[in-house]
Design a protein around this motif. Structure first.
Motif, PDB file in Angstrom:
ATOM      1  N   GLY A  92      48.805 -14.862 127.309  1.00  0.00           N
ATOM      2  CA  GLY A  92      47.641 -14.666 127.863  1.00  0.00           C
ATOM      3  C   GLY A  92      47.260 -15.427 128.960  1.00  0.00           C
ATOM      4  N   PHE A  93      47.488 -16.786 128.752  1.00  0.00           N
ATOM      5  CA  PHE A  93      47.335 -17.835 129.725  1.00  0.00           C
ATOM      6  C   PHE A  93      48.127 -17.608 130.857  1.00  0.00           C
ATOM      7  CE2 PHE A  93      48.314 -22.271 131.253  1.00  0.00           C
ATOM      8  CZ  PHE A  93      47.126 -22.437 131.760  1.00  0.00           C
ATOM      9  N   GLY A 121      50.143  -1.742 127.637  1.00  0.00           N
ATOM     10  CA  GLY A 121      50.324  -3.094 127.425  1.00  0.00           C
ATOM     11  C   GLY A 121      51.761  -3.506 127.606  1.00  0.00           C
ATOM     12  N   GLY A 122      53.187  -2.801 126.825  1.00  0.00           N
ATOM     13  CA  GLY A 122      54.090  -3.089 127.013  1.00  0.00           C
ATOM     14  C   GLY A 122      54.734  -4.534 126.802  1.00  0.00           C
ATOM     15  N   ASP A 123      56.074  -4.386 127.095  1.00  0.00           N
ATOM     16  CA  ASP A 123      56.403  -5.899 126.774  1.00  0.00           C
ATOM     17  C   ASP A 123      56.430  -6.516 128.350  1.00  0.00           C
ATOM     18  OD1 ASP A 123      57.189  -5.438 124.220  1.00  0.00           O
ATOM     19  OD2 ASP A 123      59.147  -4.609 124.677  1.00  0.00           O
ATOM     20  N   GLY A 124      56.613  -7.887 128.236  1.00  0.00           N
ATOM     21  CA  GLY A 124      56.593  -8.549 129.585  1.00  0.00           C
ATOM     22  C   GLY A 124      56.749  -9.978 129.259  1.00  0.00           C
ATOM     23  N   GLY A 125      57.467 -10.657 130.128  1.00  0.00           N
ATOM     24  CA  GLY A 125      57.595 -12.237 129.990  1.00  0.00           C
ATOM     25  C   GLY A 125      56.451 -12.635 130.903  1.00  0.00           C
ATOM     26  N   ARG A 126      56.744 -14.217 130.761  1.00  0.00           N
ATOM     27  CA  ARG A 126      55.827 -15.187 131.484  1.00  0.00           C
ATOM     28  C   ARG A 126      55.349 -14.513 132.952  1.00  0.00           C
ATOM     29  NH1 ARG A 126      57.243 -21.074 128.876  1.00  0.00           N
ATOM     30  NH2 ARG A 126      56.938 -20.436 126.874  1.00  0.00           N
ATOM     31  N   PHE A 127      56.460 -14.358 133.766  1.00  0.00           N
ATOM     32  CA  PHE A 127      56.484 -14.200 135.072  1.00  0.00           C
ATOM     33  C   PHE A 127      55.801 -12.872 135.260  1.00  0.00           C
ATOM     34  CE2 PHE A 127      58.123 -12.305 139.003  1.00  0.00           C
ATOM     35  CZ  PHE A 127      57.552 -13.094 139.831  1.00  0.00           C
ATOM     36  N   ALA A 130      39.054 -10.991 122.661  1.00  0.00           N
ATOM     37  CA  ALA A 130      39.964  -9.741 122.521  1.00  0.00           C
ATOM     38  C   ALA A 130      40.913 -10.053 121.439  1.00  0.00           C
ATOM     39  CB  ALA A 130      40.877  -9.040 123.745  1.00  0.00           C
ATOM     40  N   ALA A 131      41.764 -10.920 121.221  1.00  0.00           N
ATOM     41  CA  ALA A 131      42.793 -11.390 120.440  1.00  0.00           C
ATOM     42  C   ALA A 131      42.164 -11.418 119.019  1.00  0.00           C
ATOM     43  CB  ALA A 131      43.493 -12.438 120.993  1.00  0.00           C
ATOM     44  N   ARG A 132      41.125 -12.061 118.904  1.00  0.00           N
ATOM     45  CA  ARG A 132      40.430 -12.368 117.470  1.00  0.00           C
ATOM     46  C   ARG A 132      39.455 -11.555 117.204  1.00  0.00           C
ATOM     47  NH1 ARG A 132      40.053 -19.029 118.299  1.00  0.00           N
ATOM     48  NH2 ARG A 132      42.126 -19.259 118.719  1.00  0.00           N
ATOM     49  N   LEU A 133      38.677 -10.670 117.919  1.00  0.00           N
ATOM     50  CA  LEU A 133      37.508  -9.966 117.471  1.00  0.00           C
ATOM     51  C   LEU A 133      37.707  -8.649 118.180  1.00  0.00           C
ATOM     52  CD1 LEU A 133      34.634 -12.649 118.096  1.00  0.00           C
ATOM     53  CD2 LEU A 133      35.737 -12.074 116.011  1.00  0.00           C
ATOM     54  N   VAL A 134      38.915  -8.055 118.099  1.00  0.00           N
ATOM     55  CA  VAL A 134      39.234  -6.703 118.605  1.00  0.00           C
ATOM     56  C   VAL A 134      38.351  -5.773 117.956  1.00  0.00           C
ATOM     57  CG1 VAL A 134      40.878  -4.984 118.895  1.00  0.00           C
ATOM     58  CG2 VAL A 134      41.491  -7.292 119.332  1.00  0.00           C
ATOM     59  N   GLY A 135      38.138  -5.700 116.612  1.00  0.00           N
ATOM     60  CA  GLY A 135      37.446  -4.799 115.933  1.00  0.00           C
ATOM     61  C   GLY A 135      35.669  -4.816 116.381  1.00  0.00           C
ATOM     62  N   TRP A 136      35.188  -6.031 116.522  1.00  0.00           N
ATOM     63  CA  TRP A 136      34.016  -6.194 117.002  1.00  0.00           C
ATOM     64  C   TRP A 136      33.924  -5.455 118.433  1.00  0.00           C
ATOM     65  CZ3 TRP A 136      31.664  -8.759 120.940  1.00  0.00           C
ATOM     66  CH2 TRP A 136      30.387  -8.860 120.999  1.00  0.00           C
ATOM     67  N   LEU A 137      34.903  -5.816 119.274  1.00  0.00           N
ATOM     68  CA  LEU A 137      34.587  -5.567 120.743  1.00  0.00           C
ATOM     69  C   LEU A 137      34.814  -3.838 120.720  1.00  0.00           C
ATOM     70  CD1 LEU A 137      36.877  -8.025 122.475  1.00  0.00           C
ATOM     71  CD2 LEU A 137      34.588  -7.627 122.732  1.00  0.00           C
ATOM     72  N   THR A 168      45.596  -8.411 127.928  1.00  0.00           N
ATOM     73  CA  THR A 168      46.721  -9.362 127.661  1.00  0.00           C
ATOM     74  C   THR A 168      46.447 -10.003 126.369  1.00  0.00           C
ATOM     75  OG1 THR A 168      46.859  -9.788 129.878  1.00  0.00           O
ATOM     76  CG2 THR A 168      47.903 -11.189 128.412  1.00  0.00           C
ATOM     77  N   GLY A 169      45.162 -10.245 125.893  1.00  0.00           N
ATOM     78  CA  GLY A 169      44.810 -10.741 124.824  1.00  0.00           C
ATOM     79  C   GLY A 169      45.145  -9.805 123.452  1.00  0.00           C
TER      80      GLY A 169
END
Length: 212
Positions: A39-40, A105-111, A171-178, A30-31
């Motif tokens: 992602g929350f 991943g795809g799209d998706g709302g909060r629910f 995951a959102a900020r360090l994707v390359g490292w992961l 999600t991140g």
């Protein structure tokens, strides 16, 4: 539940949440595809699934396990075997690209994100077996069970929210490292060792000490 038992349970909750599993993969996915803020809602869904599992444990087996040495022993060794299995599986996955494990991943709302997180935990029987093996170690049979389960539920949920949000942000900020092969190998083997250590610690647990 005294402070010493609660602190021990807090440590166990942190170790469980930090151990990579379906919830961690979902949080990182999600991140990666939706970012930290959206992602929350996935993390909230994970907690709803976790609370469902905790409720099933409290209603179905809590009193039985707390009063039965046989049930305690059987479930304990199931937990040990499961942790060792996870350690082996984690070691074998070293070097794999995390993207291979992340669903579309795809799209998706909060629910939709909330529901996805909920289903990851609610439909994970391994997670339920793990909870069945761990929670009874911290119960005090002579005290009312419901307040103890509520305390455990609040503690696990609070810890898991923090940890899963850290996974999401990472995951959102360090994707390359992961997704570096070498880093993946190190990370997988570190957590493999954590699973093994947890299994050894659980193997020494006794009903008498858990209930003290």
């Amino acid at each position: 539940m005294g402070w010493e038992i609660w602190l021990a349970f807090l440590g166990a909750s942190i170790a469980i949440s930090l151990s990579p599993g379906a919830g961690a993969v979902q949080s990182m996915a999600t991140g990666l595809t939706h970012g930290v803020r959206r992602g929350f809602f996935s993390v909230l869904g994970l907690q709803a699934g976790l609370m469902l599992q905790l409720t099933l444990v409290a209603i179905g087996l809590g009193a039985v396990v707390a009063s039965s040495a046989v049930a305690f022993t059987v479930i304990k060794w199931i937990g040990v075997a499961y942790l060792l299995y996870l350690a082996v599986q984690q070691w074998r996955t070293a070097g794999q690209d995390l993207r291979d494990q992340l669903g579309g991943g795809g799209d998706g709302g909060r629910f939709a994100l909330f529901l996805r997180g909920f289903l990851v935990n609610a439909t994970n029987p391994k997670g339920l077996v793990f909870i069945l093996a761990v929670l009874p170690q911290f119960l005090v049979p002579t005290d009312p069970l419901l307040p103890q389960y509520v305390t455990m539920g609040v503690t696990m949920t609070a810890v898991d929210i923090v940890v899963m949000m850290l996974y999401t942000a990472l995951a959102a900020r360090l994707v390359g490292w992961l997704h570096t092969a070498r880093q993946q190998t190190v990370l997988s083997r570190v957590f493999s060792g954590l699973f093994a250590v947890a299994a050894i610690a659980l193997s020494f647990a006794r009903r008498g000490t858990a209930a003290a």
